[in-house]
Design an enzyme around this catalytic site. Structure first.
Site, mmCIF file in Angstrom:
data_model
loop_
_atom_site.group_PDB
_atom_site.id
_atom_site.type_symbol
_atom_site.label_atom_id
_atom_site.label_comp_id
_atom_site.label_asym_id
_atom_site.label_seq_id
_atom_site.Cartn_x
_atom_site.Cartn_y
_atom_site.Cartn_z
ATOM 1 N N GLU A 168 -17.854 -6.075 15.832
ATOM 2 C CA GLU A 168 -16.842 -5.493 16.714
ATOM 3 C C GLU A 168 -16.497 -4.075 16.274
ATOM 4 O OE1 GLU A 168 -17.158 -7.220 19.252
ATOM 5 O OE2 GLU A 168 -15.102 -7.836 19.643
ATOM 6 N N THR A 170 -13.825 -1.661 26.085
ATOM 7 C CA THR A 170 -12.695 -1.912 25.184
ATOM 8 C C THR A 170 -12.186 -0.599 24.606
ATOM 9 O OG1 THR A 170 -13.607 -4.076 24.662
ATOM 10 C CG2 THR A 170 -11.996 -3.199 23.126
#
Ligand SMILES: Nc1ncnc2c1ncn2[C@@H]1O[C@H](COP(=O)(O)OP(=O)(O)OP(=O)(O)O)[C@@H](O)[C@H]1O
Ligand SMILES: N[C@@H](CCO)C(=O)O
Length: 298
Positions: free
Chosen positions: A120, A172
């Protein structure tokens, strides 16, 4: 060859920004691994044309590095990237479980959380673990950062859900740019109250409490403005009987909690119709809070 099915996840749940997450029964990524002198990656499936196969740029490459576990890795994407359903995290979680087994590293699922979060960090700039934790552990997860790393608390919640995914994307990174740096104390007090209510609701499998606790006035209003049709979709789902509706992760997916399985069809139809009325194609998953990544041997 080892195969892992790693589920999609929905992070935040409104009041738990960067803290709460749930595993979804569907969709999921399939990750297959076999030992190799160096890591290579192939990606097929939904949205694969937008996902790099370069190990330096794919979340599973970061996980292979972190575990010192070079492998030939095949990813079959069931989760579209930039959907708000933890697409990049599911691949990372799947690779962490598969490579841990392949190289007999012996890490527990809890210990794999920070390792999968390395993936991530690669794509969003921060090693937030609120998607990888539920994808690894299943159920409802609470991630808290401490001086020594992150702690995860997990509950095997079971609730009926609908996730509606419009044919638009929100990265994101972009969605993090609109999050305010500061908030009024009254909003923070309300958010703490909602988050506590939601956590108790998960522990009791109570969709009323969970729905009540999904509200937040700090992050969601900014995020939802990036999703065309969001307000109409939210209202339609609530009118159709959902107990709570919010942005799934960073969006554009929209998550609705239902009282019982039979209600999901009408909530899904209402959400699809509202997106369509806004001129946006979408698809709906009627699912439940699900299990964590599952390992298979072939
Ligand atoms: N294995 C992978 N699967 C999916 N996306 C990947 C992967 N590796 C790298 N990426 C990149 O990550 C980005 C997608 O991640 P992003 O965090 O924006 O969306 P997401 O994973 O769907 O979810 P969420 O909004 O729930 O965090 C894309 O730029 C994509 O190319
Ligand atoms: N908590 C992260 C998760 C992204 O899925 C965010 O909302 O930015």
């Amino acid at each position: 060859m080892l195969t892992v099915r790693a589920p999609a996840t929905s992070a935040n749940l409104g009041s738990g920004f960067d803290v709460f997450g749930i595993a979804l029964g569907a969709p999921a990524d399939i990750v297959r691994v076999e030992r190799a002198p160096e890591t290579t990656i192939t990606v097929t499936g939904t949205g694969s044309e937008f996902i790099p196969e370069d190990p330096e740029k794919n979340t599973v490459g970061a996980v292979a590095d972190a575990l010192d576990a070079p492998a030939r890795i095949e990813i079959d994407k069931g989760i579209r990237p930039s959907s708000g359903l933890g697409s990049s995290a599911a691949s990372a979680a799947g690779a962490a479980v598969a490579l841990n087994e392949l190289y007999d590293r012996g890490y527990s699922r809890d210990e794999l959380v920070p390792i999968a979060a390395e993936g991530e960090a690669l794509v969003s700039g921060e090693a937030h673990a609120d998607n990888v934790a539920p994808s690894l552990l299943g159920g409802f997860t609470i991630v808290s950062n401490t001086d020594t790393g992150s702690n995860v608390t997990q509950v095997d919640a079971s609730l009926p859900l609908v996730v509606c995914l419009p044919e638009t994307t929100v990265s994101t990174r972009d969605a993090r740019d609109v999050v305010p740096d500061q908030a009024p104390l009254s909003d923070i007090v309300d958010t703490v109250s909602c988050a506590a209510t939601l956590a108790v609701g998960m522990a009791r499998n109570d969709p009323e409490l969970v729905g009540q606790g999904m509200t937040d006035e700090i992050v969601t209003p900014e995020r939802s403005a990036l999703i065309d049709g969001y307000e109409a979709v939210r209202e339609a789902a609530l009118d159709a009987g959902a107990t709570g509706v919010t942005v799934s992760g960073a969006g554009p997916g929209v998550l609705a909690v239902c009282r019982h399985d039979d209600q999901r069809g009408q909530v899904a139809s209402a959400m699809l119709d509202a997106f369509e009325a806004a001129g946006i194609e979408s698809r709906a998953y009627q699912t439940r809070v699900g299990a964590g990544a599952q390992l298979y041997r072939e």
